[in-house]
Design an enzyme around this catalytic site. Structure first.
Site: not given
Ligand code: EPU
Length: 421
Positions: A22-23, A116, A121, A307, A400
């Site tokens: 998915k990711n 979320c 986040r 995850d 999802r």
């Molecule tokens: N964070 C911030 N600000 C931002 C973005 C993130 O503070 O602008 C913080 C978050 O609060 C968290 C950390 O940074 O503490 C990690 O966030 P990251 O940006 O790496 O996460 P993401 O890109 O929003 C992706 C995956 C998530 C997965 C995380 C961590 C996708 C679409 N989503 O999210 O997947 O948990 O990386 O590996 O790739 C899932 O598939 O169930 C899922 C939640």
């Protein structure tokens, strides 16, 4: 409200193939916006998040066919008039449209992706990326993610190794003529996958699999055919299902090195398994006394994936002694503890990021809800070993992220049915 009804206590046996990630699929679909030519993407999981992403793209004007896990997509021009804003708010990954949109059309205008269930986040990392690239934020009355101005090639030092933040930076830079250097980039397998896809489109992303990416941006990218990498989170989830039920299963389409920290944790606990080629065989651990873990620490790749923390915690409830879990990333990731306790688990949250798990505990059936995608998967795992019947609600979260989860488990011998209301 649709539910899964699970009768626990049946050891899983047989073979299962995991679907596309998915990711990886979500950013790759977004990246198709970088060209006006047609792209063909294979191994796309048929899950809710894919459909949401495709609806968003269709709302922007993309022409799409989705059949048997293959997406054919072409976006000649865009038009925000039919963009389903409400839908974008429902899926945080909608922010992935931003990078390609600003690079190709010089403007992003999306509803604010917001927080979320996993925690606050914020999108400050994404804001940082677009400001660093020289696009100007447009402030309006509505909470919108609005930037104008084509990016310029620069050196970006990411404030954190954000997965989608890095993907947005790479996508934007790949269509920005000149060299952009992205330091402290995320290197998760799905980040690597989107970089490989961009290279197939004629892009030049170097340093893939490291924390420093160099993108030599092109004026134009072309259509490409690509196969999405397999889902290592699904591999981990099925491996745990096999282990927990004391069954023997072989999982196919596995890329072992995506899960090194996970295999290490299983070895430490004493689980027997065998990795070979592109499969993993989970051997019966019925007669084995599983050891507790001194520390399970989630981390960025190649560390233990956040995850897989909720699914793995179910295994810890069956290990002998006390395990300590440190969830480094998300403050909302122990939300499923309240549900797990209803099934008899002895789990205690010490802080938002730390928890103690005592085992082994016999779990029993209950009515529980899925709190998010991965917490939902954890509920299924718990229900497979619980005595009696478990009803899992809010399964839209599970759907999802996992393709045909209940069907695949049933094919392995699990007693799980979907009740549609
Ligand atoms: N964070 C911030 N600000 C931002 C973005 C993130 O503070 O602008 C913080 C978050 O609060 C968290 C950390 O940074 O503490 C990690 O966030 P990251 O940006 O790496 O996460 P993401 O890109 O929003 C992706 C995956 C998530 C997965 C995380 C961590 C996708 C679409 N989503 O999210 O997947 O948990 O990386 O590996 O790739 C899932 O598939 O169930 C899922 C939640």
């Amino acid at each position: 409200m649709n539910q899964f009804i699970v009768e626990g206590g049946f050891p899983l046996k047989g073979n299962v193939s995991v679907s596309g990630s998915k990711n990886a699929a979500l950013p790759i679909l977004a990246a198709t916006l970088l060209t006006a030519e047609q792209c063909t993407i294979h191994n796309v999981p048929d899950i809710r998040d894919t459909h949401t992403m495709l609806e968003l793209l269709a709302g922007l004007g993309s022409k799409i066919e989705f059949e048997k896990n293959t997406v054919k997509i072409q976006t000649k021009s865009i038009n925000y008039k039919k963009f389903p804003g409400q839908l974008a708010c429902k899926m945080r990954a909608s922010v992935l449209l931003a990078g390609p949109l600003v690079a190709r059309f010089g403007e992003i205008k999306l509803p604010y992706p917001g927080g979320c269930v996993l925690g606050a986040r914020p999108v400050d990392t994404h804001d940082f990326v677009f400001k660093s690239l020289g696009s100007k934020e447009v402030k309006g009355k509505m909470p919108e993610f609005h930037y104008k101005g084509k990016p310029k090639p620069v050196a970006i030092i990411m404030p954190e190794m954000s997965v989608t933040g890095t993907e947005n930076a790479v996508m934007a830079a790949s269509l920005t003529h000149g060299q952009t250097k992205i330091s402290l980039a995320a290197l998760e397998p799905h980040v690597q996958d989107v970089c490989h896809f961009i290279n197939k489109m004629g892009g030049h992303v170097e340093g893939i699999g490291t924390h420093t990416l160099t993108v030599n941006g092109e004026k134009k990218l072309h259509g490409a055919e690509y196969t999405v990498t397999s889902d290592y989170l699904e591999v981990g989830t099925f491996a745990l299902a096999g282990i927990l039920t004391g069954g023997e299963i072989t999982i196919h389409n596995v890329q072992h090195d995506h899960l090194d920290a996970f295999w290490n944790a299983l070895r430490e606990i004493g689980v027997p398994f065998e990795l070979s080629g592109t499969s993993v065989k989970i051997k019966s651990s019925k007669k084995i006394k599983l050891k507790s873990l001194k520390r399970l620490q989630t981390n960025i790749f190649p560390g233990f994936p956040t995850d897989l923390q909720p699914p793995f915690t179910i295994l810890l409830t069956q290990a002998n002694g006390q395990s300590y879990v440190h969830e480094a990333l998300f403050e909302g990731r122990f939300s499923y503890f309240s549900e797990l306790k209803k099934m008899g688990a002895n789990v205690k949250r010490i802080t938002e990021h730390q928890a103690l798990i005592n085992g082994p505990t016999k779990l029993h059936g209950a009515r529980v809800k899925s709190c998010d995608i991965r917490a939902g998967a954890a509920m299924i795992l718990a229900s497979l070993i619980a005595k009696g019947k478990t009803t899992i609600t809010d399964i839209q979260y599970i759907e999802r992220g996992y393709e045909r989860m209940a069907e695949k488990l049933r094919e392995l011998g699990a007693h799980i049915i979907k009740k549609v209301d």
